[in-house]
Design a protein around this motif. Structure first.
Motif, PDB file in Angstrom:
ATOM      1  N   SER A 172      -1.082  13.855   8.739  1.00 62.50           N
ATOM      2  CA  SER A 172      -1.160  14.360   7.364  1.00 62.50           C
ATOM      3  C   SER A 172      -2.477  14.002   6.697  1.00 62.50           C
ATOM      4  O   SER A 172      -2.669  14.277   5.519  1.00 62.50           O
ATOM      5  N   TYR A 173      -3.386  13.423   7.463  1.00 63.55           N
ATOM      6  CA  TYR A 173      -4.662  12.999   6.894  1.00 63.55           C
ATOM      7  C   TYR A 173      -5.801  13.301   7.864  1.00 63.55           C
ATOM      8  O   TYR A 173      -5.579  13.626   9.035  1.00 63.55           O
ATOM      9  N   ALA A 174      -7.017  13.204   7.371  1.00 62.94           N
ATOM     10  CA  ALA A 174      -8.213  13.404   8.196  1.00 62.94           C
ATOM     11  C   ALA A 174      -9.179  12.258   7.938  1.00 62.94           C
ATOM     12  O   ALA A 174      -9.185  11.655   6.851  1.00 62.94           O
ATOM     13  N   ARG A 175      -9.985  11.952   8.949  1.00 61.08           N
ATOM     14  CA  ARG A 175     -11.020  10.927   8.788  1.00 61.08           C
ATOM     15  C   ARG A 175     -12.185  11.503   7.990  1.00 61.08           C
ATOM     16  O   ARG A 175     -12.588  12.644   8.196  1.00 61.08           O
ATOM     17  N   VAL A 176     -12.710  10.713   7.076  1.00 62.50           N
ATOM     18  CA  VAL A 176     -13.828  11.154   6.246  1.00 62.50           C
ATOM     19  C   VAL A 176     -15.138  10.913   6.997  1.00 62.50           C
ATOM     20  O   VAL A 176     -15.368   9.817   7.518  1.00 62.50           O
ATOM     21  N   SER A 177     -15.985  11.932   7.041  1.00 60.16           N
ATOM     22  CA  SER A 177     -17.279  11.789   7.710  1.00 60.16           C
ATOM     23  C   SER A 177     -18.411  11.526   6.718  1.00 60.16           C
ATOM     24  O   SER A 177     -19.345  10.778   7.003  1.00 60.16           O
ATOM     25  N   SER A 178     -18.342  12.141   5.539  1.00 59.60           N
ATOM     26  CA  SER A 178     -19.412  11.955   4.551  1.00 59.60           C
ATOM     27  C   SER A 178     -18.978  12.504   3.199  1.00 59.60           C
ATOM     28  O   SER A 178     -17.940  13.171   3.077  1.00 59.60           O
ATOM     29  N   PHE A 179     -19.813  12.225   2.191  1.00 64.76           N
ATOM     30  CA  PHE A 179     -19.593  12.740   0.838  1.00 64.76           C
ATOM     31  C   PHE A 179     -20.813  13.550   0.421  1.00 64.76           C
ATOM     32  O   PHE A 179     -21.948  13.193   0.729  1.00 64.76           O
ATOM     33  N   ARG A 180     -20.576  14.634  -0.284  1.00 65.83           N
ATOM     34  CA  ARG A 180     -21.662  15.480  -0.755  1.00 65.83           C
ATOM     35  C   ARG A 180     -21.478  15.764  -2.238  1.00 65.83           C
ATOM     36  O   ARG A 180     -20.374  16.042  -2.699  1.00 65.83           O
ATOM     37  N   GLU A 181     -22.570  15.697  -2.968  1.00 73.25           N
ATOM     38  CA  GLU A 181     -22.498  15.966  -4.409  1.00 73.25           C
ATOM     39  C   GLU A 181     -22.602  17.466  -4.685  1.00 73.25           C
ATOM     40  O   GLU A 181     -22.708  18.264  -3.774  1.00 73.25           O
ATOM     41  N   LYS A 182     -22.578  17.837  -5.952  1.00 69.66           N
ATOM     42  CA  LYS A 182     -22.533  19.236  -6.382  1.00 69.66           C
ATOM     43  C   LYS A 182     -23.602  20.077  -5.662  1.00 69.66           C
ATOM     44  O   LYS A 182     -24.794  19.876  -5.877  1.00 69.66           O
ATOM     45  N   PRO A 183     -23.159  21.011  -4.817  1.00 73.31           N
ATOM     46  CA  PRO A 183     -24.098  21.780  -3.995  1.00 73.31           C
ATOM     47  C   PRO A 183     -24.411  23.153  -4.593  1.00 73.31           C
ATOM     48  O   PRO A 183     -23.846  23.570  -5.601  1.00 73.31           O
ATOM     49  N   GLU A 184     -25.306  23.857  -3.952  1.00 70.86           N
ATOM     50  CA  GLU A 184     -25.491  25.279  -4.245  1.00 70.86           C
ATOM     51  C   GLU A 184     -24.326  26.045  -3.614  1.00 70.86           C
ATOM     52  O   GLU A 184     -23.656  25.556  -2.708  1.00 70.86           O
ATOM     53  N   ARG A 185     -24.112  27.276  -4.070  1.00 73.51           N
ATOM     54  CA  ARG A 185     -22.933  28.032  -3.646  1.00 73.51           C
ATOM     55  C   ARG A 185     -22.899  28.260  -2.133  1.00 73.51           C
ATOM     56  O   ARG A 185     -21.846  28.112  -1.495  1.00 73.51           O
ATOM     57  N   ALA A 186     -24.016  28.585  -1.539  1.00 74.69           N
ATOM     58  CA  ALA A 186     -24.055  28.863  -0.098  1.00 74.69           C
ATOM     59  C   ALA A 186     -23.661  27.632   0.704  1.00 74.69           C
ATOM     60  O   ALA A 186     -22.907  27.720   1.685  1.00 74.69           O
ATOM     61  N   ARG A 187     -24.166  26.467   0.296  1.00 75.76           N
ATOM     62  CA  ARG A 187     -23.828  25.232   1.007  1.00 75.76           C
ATOM     63  C   ARG A 187     -22.353  24.886   0.803  1.00 75.76           C
ATOM     64  O   ARG A 187     -21.687  24.413   1.732  1.00 75.76           O
ATOM     65  N   ALA A 188     -21.828  25.139  -0.393  1.00 75.11           N
ATOM     66  CA  ALA A 188     -20.412  24.883  -0.642  1.00 75.11           C
ATOM     67  C   ALA A 188     -19.533  25.735   0.273  1.00 75.11           C
ATOM     68  O   ALA A 188     -18.529  25.249   0.833  1.00 75.11           O
ATOM     69  N   LEU A 189     -19.911  27.006   0.449  1.00 75.17           N
ATOM     70  CA  LEU A 189     -19.169  27.883   1.360  1.00 75.17           C
ATOM     71  C   LEU A 189     -19.174  27.341   2.784  1.00 75.17           C
ATOM     72  O   LEU A 189     -18.145  27.338   3.484  1.00 75.17           O
ATOM     73  N   GLU A 190     -20.307  26.844   3.217  1.00 79.84           N
ATOM     74  CA  GLU A 190     -20.443  26.284   4.562  1.00 79.84           C
ATOM     75  C   GLU A 190     -19.539  25.074   4.741  1.00 79.84           C
ATOM     76  O   GLU A 190     -18.846  24.942   5.750  1.00 79.84           O
ATOM     77  N   TRP A 191     -19.520  24.199   3.746  1.00 80.35           N
ATOM     78  CA  TRP A 191     -18.682  22.992   3.843  1.00 80.35           C
ATOM     79  C   TRP A 191     -17.196  23.344   3.838  1.00 80.35           C
ATOM     80  O   TRP A 191     -16.405  22.746   4.569  1.00 80.35           O
ATOM     81  N   ILE A 192     -16.813  24.317   3.002  1.00 79.64           N
ATOM     82  CA  ILE A 192     -15.404  24.705   2.932  1.00 79.64           C
ATOM     83  C   ILE A 192     -14.938  25.249   4.279  1.00 79.64           C
ATOM     84  O   ILE A 192     -13.825  24.967   4.728  1.00 79.64           O
ATOM     85  N   GLU A 193     -15.784  26.029   4.939  1.00 87.84           N
ATOM     86  CA  GLU A 193     -15.439  26.564   6.261  1.00 87.84           C
ATOM     87  C   GLU A 193     -15.243  25.441   7.277  1.00 87.84           C
ATOM     88  O   GLU A 193     -14.512  25.597   8.257  1.00 87.84           O
TER      89      GLU A 193
END
Length: 455
Positions: A167-188
């Motif tokens: 029910s959980y995942a290991r955290v690899s990193s944290f990212r602050e407020k991105p541009e829209r294209a980078r946010a799409l990449e991370w969500i995928e």
């Protein structure tokens, strides 16, 4: 599990309703049960009570917010910050407070109090301690599954491999407020929104504090609170933690941080005195005693309070914080545990003295503490209601039309038999909330004190 709700914020993003005392979580604009208006903090507390989590929940708030919390929630546990800092010192303070109360190594869950969520959100919070133990981690987080590639939130990036049925995942990193294209990449790649929820053992944070030479006992923490690093918990602790996991939350979650995001959740498109005619996607909130008439508005937010008046396009309402900074001198309206007041007038006289005029509303059965001032005198004019006045050891019944003067250094307090309204005119070389010595908070103690002096 013990839950800590952080109640911070300076209240500028929802100006002019919110201010340094009445932050956004205290604004009564949301629809509650029986069609009553409720605040965010009242809504959250109702959800916690329904799940029977309120008994182990503490609010961490500034001194200025303590009265307002008690006024809206009643007798709840509040850990008071000596001054407004950031989330790291606030969480450290709350942890040392709880560590000094109970010796067991309890698991703590920390969450913001000002998020608009479903009850399922709190069900997920209840599962975090189990995940923390099962995963052998030092910290467990809650992450919101994104509904769009937001550029306003931080992201929790996760490892792609996950144990079957986990029910959980290991955290690899944290990212602050991105541009829209980078946010799409991370969500995928499975990234989640960081909603500011942390779960850890008390001993973990206490060890970190000790290693950094910071206080680990509550009294010492209070005494040296101003020396604590003024940084976020994410930066100071979470991003430095190695063994960390995140639990995804797929329910409704919303940060009501601007008028544009808050308006859709409001009970009505018009609150207060006045009328709106032929308006489209517009909201009006009026706390003044004069009407607002709105006609033909489109996509606008109109908000009026004793602190000021805002007229803004909804999609521009998120950028008002810097604009209003020069005008946020002092709160013109405040709720207290005993009622509320609004500032009617302020003047700086040619001789250097200040004059502040307030209208004070006291709830039936409530009282203002027995206190005194050194830098100002006051004249009170009763407008409505019946009350008991305590003045330098003497008690007298007062009613509408009565006028009395409180000199500098005189002990005074008032208890409302019915709802009371009076006008208070303060005059002195300096008028501040800090010019106040409190002797008794409870009216029973005032009665005992005054009876002794009258014998």
């Amino acid at each position: 599990m013990q839950l800590i709700l952080l109640s911070g914020g300076s209240g500028k993003r929802l100006w002019p309703l919110s201010n340094d005392v009445r932050s956004k979580q205290f604004l009564r604009v949301l629809e509650g049960h029986d069609q009553n208006l409720v605040s965010m903090v009242e809504r959250v507390w109702g959800q916690l009570s329904a799940l029977r989590m309120d008994g182990s929940t503490y609010l961490c708030a500034s001194k200025l917010q303590k009265d307002l919390i008690h006024a809206q929630l009643g007798d709840v546990s509040v850990i008071v910050e000596p001054m407004r800092m950031d989330t790291f010192p606030a969480i450290a303070l709350a942890t040392t407070y709880l560590a000094d109360q109970v010796e067991e190594d309890d698991i703590l869950v920390v969450a913001p109090v000002d998020q608009f969520v479903e009850t399922g959100y709190f069900e997920h919070l209840k599962r975090l301690p189990e995940v923390l133990v099962a995963s052998g981690s030092e910290m467990a987080l809650l992450g919101v599954k994104p509904t769009h590639p937001s550029t306003q939130y931080g992201y929790i990036c996760v490892e792609q491999e996950r144990a079957a049925g986990s029910s959980y995942a290991r955290v690899s990193s944290f990212r602050e407020k991105p541009e829209r294209a980078r946010a799409l990449e991370w969500i995928e790649q499975g990234a989640l929104w960081n909603c500011g929820v942390f779960c850890f053992r008390k001993s973990y944070l206490m060890r970190l504090l000790s290693e950094r030479g910071l206080p680990i006992h509550y009294r010492e923490m209070v005494a040296t609170f101003h020396e604590m690093p003024k940084r976020s918990f994410d930066y100071e602790v979470v991003e430095q933690t190695e063994k960390i996991v995140v639990v995804p939350y797929d329910g409704a979650w919303k940060d009501l941080g601007t008028w544009e995001t808050l308006a859709p959740e409001m009970r009505s498109s018009f609150l207060g005195i006045g009328v709106a005619d032929d308006c489209e996607n517009s909201h009006v909130v009026n706390e003044l005693s004069i009407p607002i008439v709105a006609k033909g508005l489109k996509n606008l937010m109109v908000v009026a309070s004793p602190d000021g008046i805002l007229v803004a396009a909804k999609d521009q309402s998120g950028g008002i914080k810097d604009l209003v900074a020069p005008y946020c001198i002092r709160p013109m309206f405040e709720e207290r545990r005993w009622g509320s007041y609004k500032v009617l007038d302020y003047q700086k006289l040619p001789d250097g003295n200040e004059v502040l005029t307030k209208q004070v509303t006291l709830r039936a059965g409530a009282n203002i503490s027995y206190h005194r001032h050194h830098l100002r005198e006051e004249v009170w004019t009763m407008v409505a209601g019946d009350a008991v006045l305590a003045l330098d050891g003497r008690m007298v019944s007062i009613t509408a039309g009565d006028v009395f003067r409180v000199c500098r250094g005189q002990w005074h307090g008032i208890m409302a038999k019915t709802q009371v309204i009076f006008v208070e005119v303060q005059r002195g070389e300096t008028i501040t909330e800090e010019d106040c010595d409190r002797r008794f908070m409870e009216w029973e103690h005032v009665i005992e004190h005054c009876e002794v002096l009258e014998r």
